[in-house]
Design a protein around this motif. Structure first.
Motif, short mmCIF file in Angstrom:
data_model
loop_
_atom_site.label_atom_id
_atom_site.label_comp_id
_atom_site.label_asym_id
_atom_site.label_seq_id
_atom_site.Cartn_x
_atom_site.Cartn_y
_atom_site.Cartn_z
N HIS A 8 0.72 -1.18 -0.06
CA HIS A 8 0.09 -0.10 0.06
C HIS A 8 0.97 1.27 0.05
CE1 HIS A 8 -3.52 2.61 0.68
NE2 HIS A 8 -2.70 3.21 1.69
N LEU A 9 0.73 2.13 -1.12
CA LEU A 9 1.47 3.41 -0.98
C LEU A 9 0.70 4.55 -1.70
CD1 LEU A 9 4.37 4.74 -1.26
CD2 LEU A 9 4.28 3.86 -3.83
N GLY A 10 0.72 5.51 -0.87
CA GLY A 10 -0.19 6.78 -1.16
C GLY A 10 0.19 8.09 -0.54
N ALA A 11 -0.61 8.99 -0.85
CA ALA A 11 -0.27 10.39 -0.51
C ALA A 11 -1.80 10.91 -0.19
CB ALA A 11 0.26 11.25 -1.78
N VAL A 12 -1.91 11.75 1.06
CA VAL A 12 -3.11 12.12 1.32
C VAL A 12 -3.14 13.86 1.69
CG1 VAL A 12 -3.66 10.12 2.59
CG2 VAL A 12 -2.52 11.96 3.84
N ILE A 13 -4.24 14.47 1.68
CA ILE A 13 -4.49 15.79 1.97
C ILE A 13 -5.54 15.87 3.22
CG2 ILE A 13 -5.50 16.26 0.08
CD1 ILE A 13 -4.45 19.35 0.14
N GLY A 14 -5.41 16.66 4.11
CA GLY A 14 -6.78 16.91 5.06
C GLY A 14 -6.91 18.26 5.35
N PHE A 15 -8.18 18.63 5.57
CA PHE A 15 -8.78 19.91 5.72
C PHE A 15 -9.31 20.09 6.98
CE2 PHE A 15 -8.47 19.29 1.35
CZ PHE A 15 -7.68 20.52 0.82
N ALA A 42 -3.99 6.48 -3.73
CA ALA A 42 -3.23 5.31 -2.99
C ALA A 42 -3.22 4.19 -4.13
CB ALA A 42 -3.55 4.95 -1.80
N TYR A 43 -2.14 3.52 -4.19
CA TYR A 43 -1.99 2.15 -5.04
C TYR A 43 -1.87 1.08 -4.13
CZ TYR A 43 0.47 -1.59 -7.24
OH TYR A 43 0.64 -2.75 -7.78
N THR A 44 -2.92 0.36 -4.24
CA THR A 44 -3.12 -0.83 -3.31
C THR A 44 -3.02 -2.39 -4.02
OG1 THR A 44 -4.41 0.56 -1.81
CG2 THR A 44 -4.46 -1.86 -1.39
N GLU A 45 -2.49 -3.25 -3.44
CA GLU A 45 -2.47 -4.62 -4.05
C GLU A 45 -3.38 -5.35 -3.18
OE1 GLU A 45 2.11 -4.42 -5.76
OE2 GLU A 45 1.74 -5.54 -3.89
N LYS A 46 -4.41 -5.69 -3.78
CA LYS A 46 -5.40 -6.66 -3.19
C LYS A 46 -5.47 -7.96 -3.71
CE LYS A 46 -8.50 -3.00 -1.03
NZ LYS A 46 -9.87 -2.27 -1.29
N GLY A 47 -6.37 -8.74 -3.47
CA GLY A 47 -6.46 -10.05 -4.05
C GLY A 47 -6.90 -11.25 -2.95
N GLY A 48 -6.44 -12.40 -3.42
CA GLY A 48 -6.93 -13.50 -2.60
C GLY A 48 -6.43 -14.78 -3.00
N LYS A 49 -6.75 -16.00 -2.14
CA LYS A 49 -6.13 -17.17 -2.64
C LYS A 49 -7.05 -18.24 -2.11
CE LYS A 49 -2.77 -17.22 1.00
NZ LYS A 49 -1.46 -17.15 1.39
N GLY A 50 -7.28 -19.27 -2.73
CA GLY A 50 -8.12 -20.58 -2.40
C GLY A 50 -7.88 -21.62 -3.18
N TYR A 102 -4.86 -14.84 -6.95
CA TYR A 102 -5.00 -13.81 -7.85
C TYR A 102 -4.76 -12.39 -7.00
CZ TYR A 102 -9.87 -13.76 -5.96
OH TYR A 102 -10.84 -14.10 -5.11
N SER A 103 -4.18 -11.48 -8.16
CA SER A 103 -3.93 -10.09 -7.56
C SER A 103 -4.89 -9.24 -8.18
CB SER A 103 -2.53 -9.83 -7.72
OG SER A 103 -2.36 -9.86 -9.22
N LEU A 104 -5.33 -8.10 -7.37
CA LEU A 104 -6.22 -7.05 -7.77
C LEU A 104 -5.61 -5.61 -7.36
CD1 LEU A 104 -9.37 -8.55 -6.70
CD2 LEU A 104 -8.85 -8.63 -9.09
N ASN A 105 -5.00 -5.20 -8.32
CA ASN A 105 -4.31 -3.92 -7.92
C ASN A 105 -4.92 -2.65 -8.36
OD1 ASN A 105 -1.79 -5.73 -7.14
ND2 ASN A 105 -1.28 -5.74 -9.49
N TYR A 106 -5.28 -1.79 -7.57
CA TYR A 106 -5.99 -0.73 -7.73
C TYR A 106 -5.43 0.61 -7.30
CZ TYR A 106 -10.11 -3.97 -7.07
OH TYR A 106 -10.99 -5.06 -7.08
N LEU A 107 -6.00 1.42 -8.00
CA LEU A 107 -5.73 3.05 -7.55
C LEU A 107 -6.92 3.39 -7.03
CD1 LEU A 107 -4.40 5.07 -10.87
CD2 LEU A 107 -3.20 4.48 -8.61
N GLU A 108 -6.83 3.75 -5.84
CA GLU A 108 -7.91 4.05 -4.64
C GLU A 108 -7.99 5.57 -4.12
OE1 GLU A 108 -8.51 2.52 -0.20
OE2 GLU A 108 -8.38 0.93 -1.75
N SER A 120 -4.38 -3.24 -12.72
CA SER A 120 -3.73 -4.65 -13.31
C SER A 120 -3.99 -5.70 -12.35
CB SER A 120 -2.08 -4.46 -13.26
OG SER A 120 -1.52 -4.53 -12.10
N GLY A 121 -3.64 -6.94 -12.70
CA GLY A 121 -3.81 -8.10 -11.77
C GLY A 121 -3.63 -9.68 -12.64
#
Length: 204
Positions: free
Chosen positions: A57-64, A79-87, A96-102, A132-133
């Protein structure tokens, strides 16, 4: 990861430099890096990745600050987040991997423990798009894209809750994403993501 943690010590030396910001409680910027422990619960046995899989998980934030009379903030970012699962299916392992921009959007309350430390519980939601994934079938020894018409949709969204801790400019948090969107294409079955985060970072 080690270089990032080492850099936190350098930022901490400048905690007093940002004391004016800490007094004003107006706006802040942050960087986040951490571990994502994700899973996908699905009614479809071919997509049910209920066992947790680790990612980045890698990201940048701004708060007010929402009000000058209360330490309540609206925080968002990217943020860039690498999600997914296995079974397993028919005794054959798959992952499987599920890579998101969040994009998270949360409301955060800042409770001051001292001049340099604070606890920051938060709650809100997130929107995400898959970029990607890959799905790996270890039984048939095949690798295919996770985002296809037979597998997962690219768009996701849900709720986010967690709590942060800040010391000077060093920040850490524990958070969880509850996926509410059905990310599979079936009208009769559903698949939902879930992800536990452990992040460290800095606030400016």
């Amino acid at each position: 990861m080690l270089l990032f943690i080492t850099g936190l010590n350098a930022f901490a030396q400048y905690g007093r430099t940002y004391s004016r910001f800490q007094d004003d409680h107006d706006i802040y910027y942050g960087l986040r890096l951490g571990l994502a422990l994700a899973s996908v619960n699905s009614d479809d046995d071919k997509l049910d990745g209920g066992s947790m899989q680790s990612g980045l998980h890698l990201g940048a934030v701004i708060g007010f600050q929402l009000s000058s009379s209360a330490p309540v903030y609206l925080e968002s970012g990217l943020a860039y987040t690498e999600k997914g699962g296995k079974g397993t299916l028919e005794h054959k392992k798959f992952t499987y991997s599920l890579n998101y921009l969040e994009m998270p959007i949360v409301v955060k309350y800042r409770y001051e423990m001292s001049d340099e430390m604070s606890v920051q519980p938060f709650a809100g939601g997130y929107l995400a798009v898959g970029i990607s994934g890959k799905m790996k079938d270890y039984g048939d020894r095949t690798v295919e894209s996770s985002f296809t018409d037979e597998r997962f949709k690219r768009f996701d969204g849900g709720l986010k809750i967690g709590c942060g801790f800040e010391y000077q400019v060093i920040y850490g948090e524990l958070a969880y994403d509850f996926g509410l969107a059905n990310i599979c294409h079936s009208d009769f079955e559903s698949s939902h993501t879930g992800c536990l985060y452990l992040n460290i970072g800095v606030n400016f």
